[in-house]
Design a protein around this motif. Sequence first.
Motif, PDB file in Angstrom:
ATOM      1  N   ASP A  75      62.684  49.054  46.686  1.00  0.00           N
ATOM      2  CA  ASP A  75      63.443  48.516  45.568  1.00  0.00           C
ATOM      3  C   ASP A  75      63.202  47.030  45.328  1.00  0.00           C
ATOM      4  O   ASP A  75      63.790  46.444  44.427  1.00  0.00           O
ATOM      5  CB  ASP A  75      64.944  48.753  45.777  1.00  0.00           C
ATOM      6  CG  ASP A  75      65.737  48.556  44.494  1.00  0.00           C
ATOM      7  OD1 ASP A  75      65.171  48.776  43.410  1.00  0.00           O
ATOM      8  OD2 ASP A  75      66.912  48.175  44.572  1.00  0.00           O
ATOM      9  N   GLY A  76      62.358  46.389  46.106  1.00  0.00           N
ATOM     10  CA  GLY A  76      62.093  44.976  45.918  1.00  0.00           C
ATOM     11  C   GLY A  76      61.037  44.731  44.852  1.00  0.00           C
ATOM     12  O   GLY A  76      60.585  45.631  44.152  1.00  0.00           O
ATOM     13  N   ALA A  77      60.618  43.483  44.745  1.00  0.00           N
ATOM     14  CA  ALA A  77      59.610  43.141  43.753  1.00  0.00           C
ATOM     15  C   ALA A  77      58.263  43.768  44.090  1.00  0.00           C
ATOM     16  O   ALA A  77      57.443  44.009  43.204  1.00  0.00           O
ATOM     17  CB  ALA A  77      59.466  41.616  43.672  1.00  0.00           C
ATOM     18  N   ASP A  78      58.024  44.031  45.374  1.00  0.00           N
ATOM     19  CA  ASP A  78      56.761  44.627  45.820  1.00  0.00           C
ATOM     20  C   ASP A  78      57.060  45.972  46.478  1.00  0.00           C
ATOM     21  O   ASP A  78      57.629  46.026  47.565  1.00  0.00           O
ATOM     22  CB  ASP A  78      56.076  43.688  46.822  1.00  0.00           C
ATOM     23  CG  ASP A  78      54.657  44.127  47.148  1.00  0.00           C
ATOM     24  OD1 ASP A  78      54.318  45.301  46.884  1.00  0.00           O
ATOM     25  OD2 ASP A  78      53.884  43.300  47.658  1.00  0.00           O
ATOM     26  N   PRO A  79      56.699  47.101  45.824  1.00  0.00           N
ATOM     27  CA  PRO A  79      57.048  48.418  46.354  1.00  0.00           C
ATOM     28  C   PRO A  79      56.135  48.919  47.469  1.00  0.00           C
ATOM     29  O   PRO A  79      56.347  50.000  47.994  1.00  0.00           O
ATOM     30  CB  PRO A  79      56.923  49.315  45.118  1.00  0.00           C
ATOM     31  CG  PRO A  79      55.850  48.669  44.303  1.00  0.00           C
ATOM     32  CD  PRO A  79      56.033  47.176  44.514  1.00  0.00           C
ATOM     33  N   ARG A  80      55.109  48.139  47.834  1.00  0.00           N
ATOM     34  CA  ARG A  80      54.192  48.589  48.879  1.00  0.00           C
ATOM     35  C   ARG A  80      54.891  48.600  50.241  1.00  0.00           C
ATOM     36  O   ARG A  80      55.896  47.925  50.426  1.00  0.00           O
ATOM     37  CB  ARG A  80      52.975  47.664  48.940  1.00  0.00           C
ATOM     38  CG  ARG A  80      52.057  47.725  47.729  1.00  0.00           C
ATOM     39  CD  ARG A  80      50.929  46.709  47.859  1.00  0.00           C
ATOM     40  NE  ARG A  80      51.442  45.342  47.878  1.00  0.00           N
ATOM     41  CZ  ARG A  80      50.669  44.268  48.059  1.00  0.00           C
ATOM     42  NH1 ARG A  80      49.382  44.407  48.252  1.00  0.00           N
ATOM     43  NH2 ARG A  80      51.210  43.065  48.049  1.00  0.00           N
ATOM     44  N   PRO A  81      54.361  49.366  51.201  1.00  0.00           N
ATOM     45  CA  PRO A  81      54.898  49.295  52.562  1.00  0.00           C
ATOM     46  C   PRO A  81      54.921  47.856  53.057  1.00  0.00           C
ATOM     47  O   PRO A  81      54.068  47.039  52.680  1.00  0.00           O
ATOM     48  CB  PRO A  81      53.916  50.156  53.368  1.00  0.00           C
ATOM     49  CG  PRO A  81      53.328  51.100  52.370  1.00  0.00           C
ATOM     50  CD  PRO A  81      53.252  50.338  51.081  1.00  0.00           C
ATOM     51  N   VAL A  82      55.882  47.548  53.918  1.00  0.00           N
ATOM     52  CA  VAL A  82      56.075  46.164  54.369  1.00  0.00           C
ATOM     53  C   VAL A  82      54.799  45.567  54.944  1.00  0.00           C
ATOM     54  O   VAL A  82      54.449  44.411  54.660  1.00  0.00           O
ATOM     55  CB  VAL A  82      57.218  46.106  55.408  1.00  0.00           C
ATOM     56  CG1 VAL A  82      57.266  44.736  56.082  1.00  0.00           C
ATOM     57  CG2 VAL A  82      58.550  46.406  54.736  1.00  0.00           C
ATOM     58  N   VAL A  83      54.067  46.348  55.752  1.00  0.00           N
ATOM     59  CA  VAL A  83      52.875  45.799  56.409  1.00  0.00           C
ATOM     60  C   VAL A  83      51.760  45.462  55.422  1.00  0.00           C
ATOM     61  O   VAL A  83      50.801  44.782  55.786  1.00  0.00           O
ATOM     62  CB  VAL A  83      52.336  46.772  57.477  1.00  0.00           C
ATOM     63  CG1 VAL A  83      53.334  46.914  58.608  1.00  0.00           C
ATOM     64  CG2 VAL A  83      51.989  48.121  56.871  1.00  0.00           C
ATOM     65  N   GLU A  84      51.878  45.922  54.173  1.00  0.00           N
ATOM     66  CA  GLU A  84      50.869  45.625  53.149  1.00  0.00           C
ATOM     67  C   GLU A  84      51.311  44.513  52.207  1.00  0.00           C
ATOM     68  O   GLU A  84      50.538  44.095  51.347  1.00  0.00           O
ATOM     69  CB  GLU A  84      50.559  46.888  52.336  1.00  0.00           C
ATOM     70  CG  GLU A  84      49.950  48.021  53.148  1.00  0.00           C
ATOM     71  CD  GLU A  84      49.708  49.262  52.303  1.00  0.00           C
ATOM     72  OE1 GLU A  84      49.804  49.157  51.056  1.00  0.00           O
ATOM     73  OE2 GLU A  84      49.431  50.319  52.892  1.00  0.00           O
ATOM     74  N   GLN A  85      52.518  44.019  52.368  1.00  0.00           N
ATOM     75  CA  GLN A  85      53.025  43.004  51.462  1.00  0.00           C
ATOM     76  C   GLN A  85      52.513  41.623  51.842  1.00  0.00           C
ATOM     77  O   GLN A  85      52.180  41.358  52.993  1.00  0.00           O
ATOM     78  CB  GLN A  85      54.553  43.048  51.432  1.00  0.00           C
ATOM     79  CG  GLN A  85      55.088  44.343  50.829  1.00  0.00           C
ATOM     80  CD  GLN A  85      56.599  44.405  50.811  1.00  0.00           C
ATOM     81  OE1 GLN A  85      57.288  43.392  51.013  1.00  0.00           O
ATOM     82  NE2 GLN A  85      57.144  45.585  50.564  1.00  0.00           N
ATOM     83  N   GLU A  86      52.490  40.740  50.850  1.00  0.00           N
ATOM     84  CA  GLU A  86      51.863  39.426  51.042  1.00  0.00           C
ATOM     85  C   GLU A  86      52.566  38.610  52.119  1.00  0.00           C
ATOM     86  O   GLU A  86      51.911  37.939  52.917  1.00  0.00           O
ATOM     87  CB  GLU A  86      51.851  38.654  49.715  1.00  0.00           C
ATOM     88  CG  GLU A  86      50.950  39.264  48.645  1.00  0.00           C
ATOM     89  CD  GLU A  86      49.516  39.427  49.126  1.00  0.00           C
ATOM     90  OE1 GLU A  86      49.010  38.512  49.815  1.00  0.00           O
ATOM     91  OE2 GLU A  86      48.907  40.464  48.820  1.00  0.00           O
ATOM     92  N   TRP A  87      53.894  38.646  52.146  1.00  0.00           N
ATOM     93  CA  TRP A  87      54.591  37.828  53.126  1.00  0.00           C
ATOM     94  C   TRP A  87      54.259  38.269  54.536  1.00  0.00           C
ATOM     95  O   TRP A  87      54.146  37.430  55.452  1.00  0.00           O
ATOM     96  CB  TRP A  87      56.113  37.871  52.901  1.00  0.00           C
ATOM     97  CG  TRP A  87      56.785  39.157  53.288  1.00  0.00           C
ATOM     98  CD1 TRP A  87      57.068  40.210  52.481  1.00  0.00           C
ATOM     99  CD2 TRP A  87      57.254  39.525  54.601  1.00  0.00           C
ATOM    100  NE1 TRP A  87      57.689  41.212  53.186  1.00  0.00           N
ATOM    101  CE2 TRP A  87      57.821  40.822  54.491  1.00  0.00           C
ATOM    102  CE3 TRP A  87      57.266  38.895  55.846  1.00  0.00           C
ATOM    103  CZ2 TRP A  87      58.390  41.488  55.569  1.00  0.00           C
ATOM    104  CZ3 TRP A  87      57.824  39.557  56.929  1.00  0.00           C
ATOM    105  CH2 TRP A  87      58.385  40.840  56.787  1.00  0.00           C
ATOM    106  N   PHE A  88      54.082  39.587  54.732  1.00  0.00           N
ATOM    107  CA  PHE A  88      53.766  40.106  56.059  1.00  0.00           C
ATOM    108  C   PHE A  88      52.346  39.698  56.452  1.00  0.00           C
ATOM    109  O   PHE A  88      52.092  39.284  57.589  1.00  0.00           O
ATOM    110  CB  PHE A  88      53.922  41.624  56.074  1.00  0.00           C
ATOM    111  CG  PHE A  88      53.874  42.226  57.458  1.00  0.00           C
ATOM    112  CD1 PHE A  88      55.032  42.388  58.199  1.00  0.00           C
ATOM    113  CD2 PHE A  88      52.667  42.616  58.025  1.00  0.00           C
ATOM    114  CE1 PHE A  88      54.988  42.937  59.482  1.00  0.00           C
ATOM    115  CE2 PHE A  88      52.619  43.167  59.298  1.00  0.00           C
ATOM    116  CZ  PHE A  88      53.783  43.326  60.028  1.00  0.00           C
TER     117      PHE A  88
END
Length: 227
Positions: A80-93
């Motif tokens: 539901d966040g701005a980035d729907p990708r799995p956490v390990v694929e998100q930019e911050w991670f």
Amino acid sequence: MTEVVKGPRHYRSPKREAQAAATRAEIAGAARRLFIAKGYPRTTLADIAEAAGVAVPTVKLAYRTKPQVLVAAWDHAVKDGADPRPVVEQEWFREMISTPDQREQLRLQVAGSRLVKSRIAPVIEVIRAAAPADQEIDALWEKMQAEFHDNQRHTIRALRNKGPLRAGLSEDEATDVLYTLNHPTLYQMLVGHLGWSGERYQEWLTRTLIDQLLEPSAHQGRASTAG
């Protein structure tokens, strides 16, 4: 000449598929809100259907059973966040893993995961509470915990590649410490139940993880000796 009998043709309608996906998302979102507000046992499929603006058979067609609706509510919270990708694929991670400094890695981890926890922590509490009474939900809970623990090991290994862990702390112990302190349940206890602000939680967890997982810096060591 033998006539070839063709089977029924199946046509895909992108418009219908989009409408079906929107309906499923509406149901999952309504269920998520109701499960958090009323709890899993007291929320019925009729409640969810009414909140989503659909009929009960539509809910059953989309997700079949109430436990599957809870799974959908969990997925809705995660994405539901701005980035729907799995956490390990998100930019911050990715930024957190790639930073060369240990303390900066932990700061980035706490800051990024705090935003995720604000969405998923209430749903995790619903799943945890419902798990003992339902085998399917219990299996989901165990799977979630195993995946979360594995993710903490991944970040601990990245931390070790940048420098030593605190003296006497093994990879397994460090993973367990990070799993416990970084768990969304602790976030929900402090922020959701005890009224901490997100900023206070972030500052406390960053400081605590640095203290528990890393060797004291030279500056910290001199201050401790002087004291």
